[in-house]
Design a protein around this motif. Structure first.
Motif, PDB file in Angstrom:
ATOM      1  N   VAL A 260       0.823  -1.213   0.000  1.00 32.44           N
ATOM      2  CA  VAL A 260       0.000   0.000   0.000  1.00 32.44           C
ATOM      3  C   VAL A 260       0.856   1.261   0.000  1.00 32.44           C
ATOM      4  O   VAL A 260       0.650   2.172  -0.810  1.00 32.44           O
ATOM      5  CB  VAL A 260      -0.958  -0.013   1.219  1.00 32.44           C
ATOM      6  CG1 VAL A 260      -1.647   1.338   1.372  1.00 32.44           C
ATOM      7  CG2 VAL A 260      -1.988  -1.117   1.067  1.00 32.44           C
ATOM      8  N   VAL A 261       1.830   1.312   0.913  1.00 35.67           N
ATOM      9  CA  VAL A 261       2.655   2.522   1.029  1.00 35.67           C
ATOM     10  C   VAL A 261       3.598   2.654  -0.165  1.00 35.67           C
ATOM     11  O   VAL A 261       3.771   3.743  -0.724  1.00 35.67           O
ATOM     12  CB  VAL A 261       3.453   2.503   2.352  1.00 35.67           C
ATOM     13  CG1 VAL A 261       4.337   3.739   2.460  1.00 35.67           C
ATOM     14  CG2 VAL A 261       2.508   2.437   3.541  1.00 35.67           C
ATOM     15  N   GLY A 263       3.165   1.490  -3.118  1.00 37.40           N
ATOM     16  CA  GLY A 263       2.406   1.815  -4.320  1.00 37.40           C
ATOM     17  C   GLY A 263       2.034   3.280  -4.422  1.00 37.40           C
ATOM     18  O   GLY A 263       1.775   3.777  -5.514  1.00 37.40           O
ATOM     19  N   GLY A 264       1.980   3.982  -3.275  1.00 35.98           N
ATOM     20  CA  GLY A 264       1.742   5.416  -3.323  1.00 35.98           C
ATOM     21  C   GLY A 264       0.481   5.899  -2.655  1.00 35.98           C
ATOM     22  O   GLY A 264       0.076   7.052  -2.842  1.00 35.98           O
ATOM     23  N   ILE A 265      -0.174   5.051  -1.843  1.00 40.78           N
ATOM     24  CA  ILE A 265      -1.338   5.522  -1.088  1.00 40.78           C
ATOM     25  C   ILE A 265      -0.835   6.154   0.201  1.00 40.78           C
ATOM     26  O   ILE A 265      -0.270   5.478   1.057  1.00 40.78           O
ATOM     27  CB  ILE A 265      -2.317   4.374  -0.770  1.00 40.78           C
ATOM     28  CG1 ILE A 265      -2.872   3.786  -2.072  1.00 40.78           C
ATOM     29  CG2 ILE A 265      -3.464   4.872   0.108  1.00 40.78           C
ATOM     30  CD1 ILE A 265      -3.880   2.676  -1.864  1.00 40.78           C
ATOM     31  N   GLY A 266      -1.018   7.445   0.340  1.00 40.48           N
ATOM     32  CA  GLY A 266      -0.491   8.165   1.489  1.00 40.48           C
ATOM     33  C   GLY A 266      -1.212   7.831   2.774  1.00 40.48           C
ATOM     34  O   GLY A 266      -2.435   7.718   2.807  1.00 40.48           O
ATOM     35  N   LEU A 267      -0.457   7.676   3.864  1.00 34.94           N
ATOM     36  CA  LEU A 267      -1.053   7.359   5.155  1.00 34.94           C
ATOM     37  C   LEU A 267      -1.842   8.532   5.728  1.00 34.94           C
ATOM     38  O   LEU A 267      -2.594   8.361   6.689  1.00 34.94           O
ATOM     39  CB  LEU A 267       0.041   6.940   6.146  1.00 34.94           C
ATOM     40  CG  LEU A 267       0.757   5.621   5.824  1.00 34.94           C
ATOM     41  CD1 LEU A 267       1.830   5.344   6.863  1.00 34.94           C
ATOM     42  CD2 LEU A 267      -0.225   4.471   5.752  1.00 34.94           C
ATOM     43  N   SER A 268      -1.670   9.715   5.152  1.00 29.61           N
ATOM     44  CA  SER A 268      -2.438  10.870   5.624  1.00 29.61           C
ATOM     45  C   SER A 268      -3.859  10.857   5.090  1.00 29.61           C
ATOM     46  O   SER A 268      -4.689  11.660   5.482  1.00 29.61           O
ATOM     47  CB  SER A 268      -1.743  12.168   5.211  1.00 29.61           C
ATOM     48  OG  SER A 268      -1.625  12.239   3.804  1.00 29.61           O
ATOM     49  N   LEU A 309      10.142  -0.896   3.455  1.00 28.57           N
ATOM     50  CA  LEU A 309       8.960  -0.290   4.074  1.00 28.57           C
ATOM     51  C   LEU A 309       9.324   0.986   4.819  1.00 28.57           C
ATOM     52  O   LEU A 309       8.627   1.999   4.722  1.00 28.57           O
ATOM     53  CB  LEU A 309       8.298  -1.284   5.032  1.00 28.57           C
ATOM     54  CG  LEU A 309       7.089  -0.772   5.830  1.00 28.57           C
ATOM     55  CD1 LEU A 309       5.988  -0.290   4.893  1.00 28.57           C
ATOM     56  CD2 LEU A 309       6.555  -1.866   6.764  1.00 28.57           C
ATOM     57  N   LEU A 310      10.427   0.947   5.551  1.00 27.58           N
ATOM     58  CA  LEU A 310      10.870   2.135   6.274  1.00 27.58           C
ATOM     59  C   LEU A 310      11.159   3.281   5.309  1.00 27.58           C
ATOM     60  O   LEU A 310      10.778   4.432   5.551  1.00 27.58           O
ATOM     61  CB  LEU A 310      12.113   1.812   7.104  1.00 27.58           C
ATOM     62  CG  LEU A 310      12.685   2.946   7.971  1.00 27.58           C
ATOM     63  CD1 LEU A 310      11.646   3.383   8.993  1.00 27.58           C
ATOM     64  CD2 LEU A 310      13.963   2.493   8.668  1.00 27.58           C
TER      65      LEU A 310
END
Length: 332
Positions: A260-261, A263-268, A309-310
């Motif tokens: 998810v991260v 690929g570009g889906i922002g956690l905000s 991931l980091l």
């Protein structure tokens, strides 16, 4: 505000660039592995990649849906293994397996409903609520089932088709992943509810102030996420004829977050979509398969994926800095 619009345009541009970079890296890895690894391009290995990607990608579609709404769902793997194990378990009582699967779907929907209530109404931070619920669900399942591995009945035609069937040469598991991804893409982009999810994720306070039903939206997200996780569990059961509940203790949930991260889906929240999930799934699938062929140990693979991931989280923090509005609305 003009400044805000320019900032959003910049963020969208950076996200698009990240997606392009991820696709480019996937292509490079595929070419390199094809040229250097003897068995990488074999039919059996390509099919294995597709099947593995179908499970990871299906889970990531559910996770991405929640993250777009500025949440996170760490219950997905627990819900997947316990929901399917429950279906198999009650089928041993003489209940038709298809009916048992429906009962399993009802169970996971109830878990998703409870999770959504804890997050949306009790206002427990999602990361803590889902972590605690995941542990509770898995622990309860272990006590009830008294077995780590449960096998589905051997004579279920539709389950065999899910695991071994194909449509136009494409494994059925991949077809199901594609269908889930397509439906979620249409749901997010073409329905009013999807637009409300983006609005809630982008600015929860503003969404609440303007009268949007943010709490029902959040609850619904977790119910849908749980059902998607259950679908991934059914795919896995079709592929390996059973479910190993110990999968909960693996790194699968972190692989889903990585997809998810990365690929570009922002956690905000409030941005990204299914296309980002597909890009991240392909990259992680190719990378994991290549490392497996190279005989990287499980620990080494996890270390490499953790570092990636980091790095992806650091990039996301730069692209989507924590502004005053974000901090007021709470962390994930």
């Amino acid at each position: 505000m003009p400044g805000s619009g320019q900032s959003n345009d910049r963020r969208l541009g950076l996200k698009a660039s990240q997606e392009v970079v991820v696709v480019a890296i996937s292509v490079v890895l595929f070419v390199v592995f094809s040229a250097t690894l003897n068995n990488f391009l074999s039919q059996g290995n390509i099919i294995a990649i597709l099947k593995n990607v179908s499970i990871l990608g299906t889970l990531a579609v559910g996770m991405g849906f929640v993250v777009v709404g500025r949440g996170i769902d760490l219950t997905m793997v627990a819900v997947m293994v316990v929901g399917v194990a429950f279906s198999i378990w009650i089928s041993t009582w003489g209940i038709d397996f298809t009916l048992a699967v429906i009962c399993g779907a009802i169970l996971v929907a109830a878990i998703g409903l409870f999770t959504g209530v804890m997050v949306a109404i009790a206002e427990v931070p999602p990361i803590f609520a889902t972590l605690a619920i995941a542990s509770s669900v898995y622990g309860s399942g272990r006590i009830v089932f008294a077995s780590d591995v449960l096998y589905a009945p051997p004579d279920i035609a539709w389950l065999k088709f899910v695991g071994n069937g194909s449509v136009l040469g494409i494994p059925m598991s991949v077809v199901i992943f594609g269908a889930v991804a397509a439906l979620m893409g249409l749901f997010l982009r073409k329905t009013r509810f999807g637009r409300l999810v983006y609005a809630t994720g982008d600015n929860p306070n503003a969404a609440r102030t303007t009268g949007l039903p943010t709490r029902p939206i959040i609850v619904t997200q977790y119910v849908i996420s749980a059902l998607i996780a259950f679908t991934a569990g059914i795919i896995m059961t079709g592929l390996v004829t059973g479910i190993d509940t110990r999968l909960y203790n693996s790194s699968l949930i972190y692989d889903v977050l990585l997809v998810v991260v990365l690929g570009g889906i922002g956690l905000s929240g409030g941005q990204g979509g299914v296309r980002n999930v597909i890009a991240g799934t392909i990259l992680v699938g190719i990378l994991t398969n290549g490392m497996t062929i190279l005989n990287f140990s499980y620990t080494s693979q996890n270390l490499i994926k953790s570092v990636i991931l980091l790095g992806a989280l650091a990039i996301d923090a730069i692209i989507n800095p924590r502004d005053e509005q974000t901090s007021q609305s709470g962390d994930i």
